[in-house]
Design a protein around this motif. Structure first.
Motif, PDB file in Angstrom:
ATOM      1  N   ASN A 195      -2.190  -6.375   5.188  1.00  0.00           N
ATOM      2  CA  ASN A 195      -1.863  -6.999   4.054  1.00  0.00           C
ATOM      3  C   ASN A 195      -0.302  -6.316   4.158  1.00  0.00           C
ATOM      4  O   ASN A 195       0.311  -6.426   3.333  1.00  0.00           O
ATOM      5  CB  ASN A 195      -2.138  -5.649   2.967  1.00  0.00           C
ATOM      6  CG  ASN A 195      -3.064  -6.974   2.059  1.00  0.00           C
ATOM      7  OD1 ASN A 195      -4.293  -6.979   2.333  1.00  0.00           O
ATOM      8  ND2 ASN A 195      -4.574  -5.731   1.776  1.00  0.00           N
ATOM      9  N   ASP A 196       0.176  -4.772   4.461  1.00  0.00           N
ATOM     10  CA  ASP A 196       1.648  -5.015   4.922  1.00  0.00           C
ATOM     11  C   ASP A 196       2.117  -5.647   6.205  1.00  0.00           C
ATOM     12  O   ASP A 196       3.602  -5.204   6.477  1.00  0.00           O
ATOM     13  CB  ASP A 196       1.690  -3.693   5.231  1.00  0.00           C
ATOM     14  CG  ASP A 196       1.383  -3.005   3.402  1.00  0.00           C
ATOM     15  OD1 ASP A 196       2.234  -3.058   2.504  1.00  0.00           O
ATOM     16  OD2 ASP A 196       0.175  -2.342   4.303  1.00  0.00           O
ATOM     17  N   HIS A 199      -6.578  -2.089  -6.774  1.00  0.00           N
ATOM     18  CA  HIS A 199      -7.677  -1.640  -6.050  1.00  0.00           C
ATOM     19  C   HIS A 199      -8.646  -1.701  -7.867  1.00  0.00           C
ATOM     20  O   HIS A 199      -8.499  -1.697  -8.701  1.00  0.00           O
ATOM     21  CB  HIS A 199      -7.583  -0.642  -5.349  1.00  0.00           C
ATOM     22  CG  HIS A 199      -6.791  -0.565  -4.026  1.00  0.00           C
ATOM     23  ND1 HIS A 199      -6.749  -1.752  -2.834  1.00  0.00           N
ATOM     24  CD2 HIS A 199      -5.469  -0.265  -3.864  1.00  0.00           C
ATOM     25  CE1 HIS A 199      -5.597  -1.467  -2.305  1.00  0.00           C
ATOM     26  NE2 HIS A 199      -5.151  -0.687  -2.534  1.00  0.00           N
ATOM     27  N   GLN A 228      -1.808  -0.253  10.654  1.00  0.00           N
ATOM     28  CA  GLN A 228      -3.074  -0.249  10.240  1.00  0.00           C
ATOM     29  C   GLN A 228      -3.517  -1.225   8.974  1.00  0.00           C
ATOM     30  O   GLN A 228      -4.785  -1.734   8.851  1.00  0.00           O
ATOM     31  CB  GLN A 228      -4.236   0.660  10.283  1.00  0.00           C
ATOM     32  CG  GLN A 228      -3.453   1.938  11.609  1.00  0.00           C
ATOM     33  CD  GLN A 228      -3.776   0.881  13.135  1.00  0.00           C
ATOM     34  OE1 GLN A 228      -4.776   0.360  12.753  1.00  0.00           O
ATOM     35  NE2 GLN A 228      -3.287   0.145  14.096  1.00  0.00           N
ATOM     36  N   SER A 229      -2.325  -1.674   8.533  1.00  0.00           N
ATOM     37  CA  SER A 229      -2.901  -2.169   7.393  1.00  0.00           C
ATOM     38  C   SER A 229      -2.087  -3.906   7.035  1.00  0.00           C
ATOM     39  O   SER A 229      -1.571  -4.130   7.355  1.00  0.00           O
ATOM     40  CB  SER A 229      -1.790  -2.342   6.041  1.00  0.00           C
ATOM     41  OG  SER A 229      -2.141  -2.465   4.470  1.00  0.00           O
ATOM     42  N   GLU A 277       0.902  -1.790  -0.040  1.00  0.00           N
ATOM     43  CA  GLU A 277       0.272  -0.114   0.231  1.00  0.00           C
ATOM     44  C   GLU A 277       1.208   1.347   0.627  1.00  0.00           C
ATOM     45  O   GLU A 277       0.166   2.638  -0.299  1.00  0.00           O
ATOM     46  CB  GLU A 277      -0.856   0.361   1.515  1.00  0.00           C
ATOM     47  CG  GLU A 277      -1.698  -1.162   1.253  1.00  0.00           C
ATOM     48  CD  GLU A 277      -2.816  -1.071   0.470  1.00  0.00           C
ATOM     49  OE1 GLU A 277      -3.138  -0.244  -0.253  1.00  0.00           O
ATOM     50  OE2 GLU A 277      -3.749  -2.347   0.021  1.00  0.00           O
TER      51      GLU A 277
END
Length: 374
Positions: free
Chosen positions: A156-157, A183, A153-154, A102
């Motif tokens: 995916n990371d 996305h 907070q992601s 991201e």
């Protein structure tokens, strides 16, 4: 230039295709090595498509070679999963690590990873981690930039941070190539849905909803895939409960076994409704698979030292085979059973059988299946 990728491709979708194509177009002279889970994902679920089909998808999308990440490490917690993938890629000559991101700036990940490593050295922070998630613990412990807070907070990371910590802790020197994720509102007007959404559609027998979100070579096997396995998994768990002992050698918290038996078997609640703050869905699923597989905690720890010698090729481009000559590849499965990493080969055989039992598939035995050369 040798670029490594750690992946599940469960299933392979347009986002994965975009990632590999972006690497190929940006670095046309590079070789892309993929380290991919076999027949079970990091969450402990059987993969919706077999490992050879998924490996072939990756090669058709631009990868040069796909290698198997061993079961014991592919289904381990994020830290061990990341370490195993990084060590395996490095042993195969990778110089760079690429992942979907991201945030495109690699320095953000590296700097945050260093802060996490330093924090983990403090016993007080380790105590804090027992009471809170890593993002919450870090936010309470150190000052973070806006981007660092956003990374935490992601979901995916989080794995990307584990990759960076592994690179630093093992002093491997891999450089990062983050690729911005695609996305739904992307400028290419390509349909994008997550792998978890595609799996949910498959479970509900709504495969056709994934048509526009996957390359044709991935959608064709996906639309025929069965992804209903909870009943079979429960039967294996009940058998294990009555006839096998030694759960304390498999589970860090044997209380999970009692919790599952009471709520899943006795009260017949769906597995997806059993997650709690203490027992996340991923942890329950992973521990369940380890129980029915009989994977001990000792095996999980010991096999990390062997992963760099497990060069199990699943698929490759024909014009990439010359790159592999200096490496000790074992293309004949039966010979792997007589090697220093024989235990990993036996587990690979066992996980294929277990997936076939759960999904009712007839995936060929590892004994007879050779690497796919495309």
């Amino acid at each position: 230039m040798i670029i490594g990728v750690i992946a599940e491709y469960n299933p392979f979708h347009n986002g994965h295709y975009y990632h590999l194509q972006k690497l190929k177009k940006t670095y046309p002279e590079s070789k892309i090595l993929v380290c991919m889970v076999g027949h079970f994902s990091q969450r402990g679920e059987p993969t919706i498509l077999d490992k050879w089909t998924r490996a072939a998808c990756a090669v058709q999308a631009g990868a040069d070679m796909v290698f198997e990440l061993p079961f014991a490490l592919a289904t381990s917690k994020a830290e061990s999963y990341a370490q195993a993938g990084i060590l395996l890629l490095k042993s195969l000559g990778a110089q760079y690590l690429s992942f979907g991101s991201e945030f495109p700036d690699p320095k953000s990940y590296l700097n945050l990873a260093k802060k996490i490593i330093k924090a983990k050295e403090d016993p007080d922070f380790q105590d804090l981690l027992k009471q809170a998630s890593l993002p919450r613990a870090l936010q309470a412990w150190i000052d973070l930039s806006k981007e660092e807070s956003a990374i935490l907070q992601s979901p995916n990371d989080i794995l990307a941070l584990e990759y960076c910590q592994a690179i630093s802790n093992f002093n491997l020197g891999l450089k990062l190539i983050p690729i911005s994720r695609l996305h739904q509102d992307n400028p290419y007007k390509v349909s994008v849905h997550s792998a978890s959404q595609l799996r949910r559609w498959a479970q509900d027998q709504n495969h056709e909803k994934g048509l526009r979100s996957m390359p044709p070579f991935s959608y064709l096997p996906y639309k025929e895939a069965n992804f209903s396995y909870e009943t079979k998994l429960k039967e294996l768990f009940i058998y294990d409960h009555h006839f096998h002992q030694g759960q304390d050698q498999i589970l860090q918290d044997p209380g999970i076994h009692r919790y599952l038996y009471k709520n899943w078997v006795v009260e017949n609640r769906p597995l997806k409704e059993l997650s709690t703050k203490k027992y996340t869905q991923a942890r329950l699923q992973r521990d369940l698979i380890h129980l029915v597989f009989g994977l001990s905690l000792k095996d999980q720890k010991d096999l990390l030292d062997l992963v760099q010698d497990y060069h199990r090729l699943l698929a490759a481009r024909r014009d990439s085979l010359t790159y592999l000559r200096p490496y000790k590849l074992q293309t004949k499965f039966v010979k792997g059973l007589d090697s220093p990493v024989a235990k990993i080969y036996r587990m690979s055989l066992q996980e294929t059988i277990l997936r076939n039992l759960l999904l009712g598939t007839q995936t060929p035995s590892d004994y007879t299946k050779s690497p796919l050369i495309l």
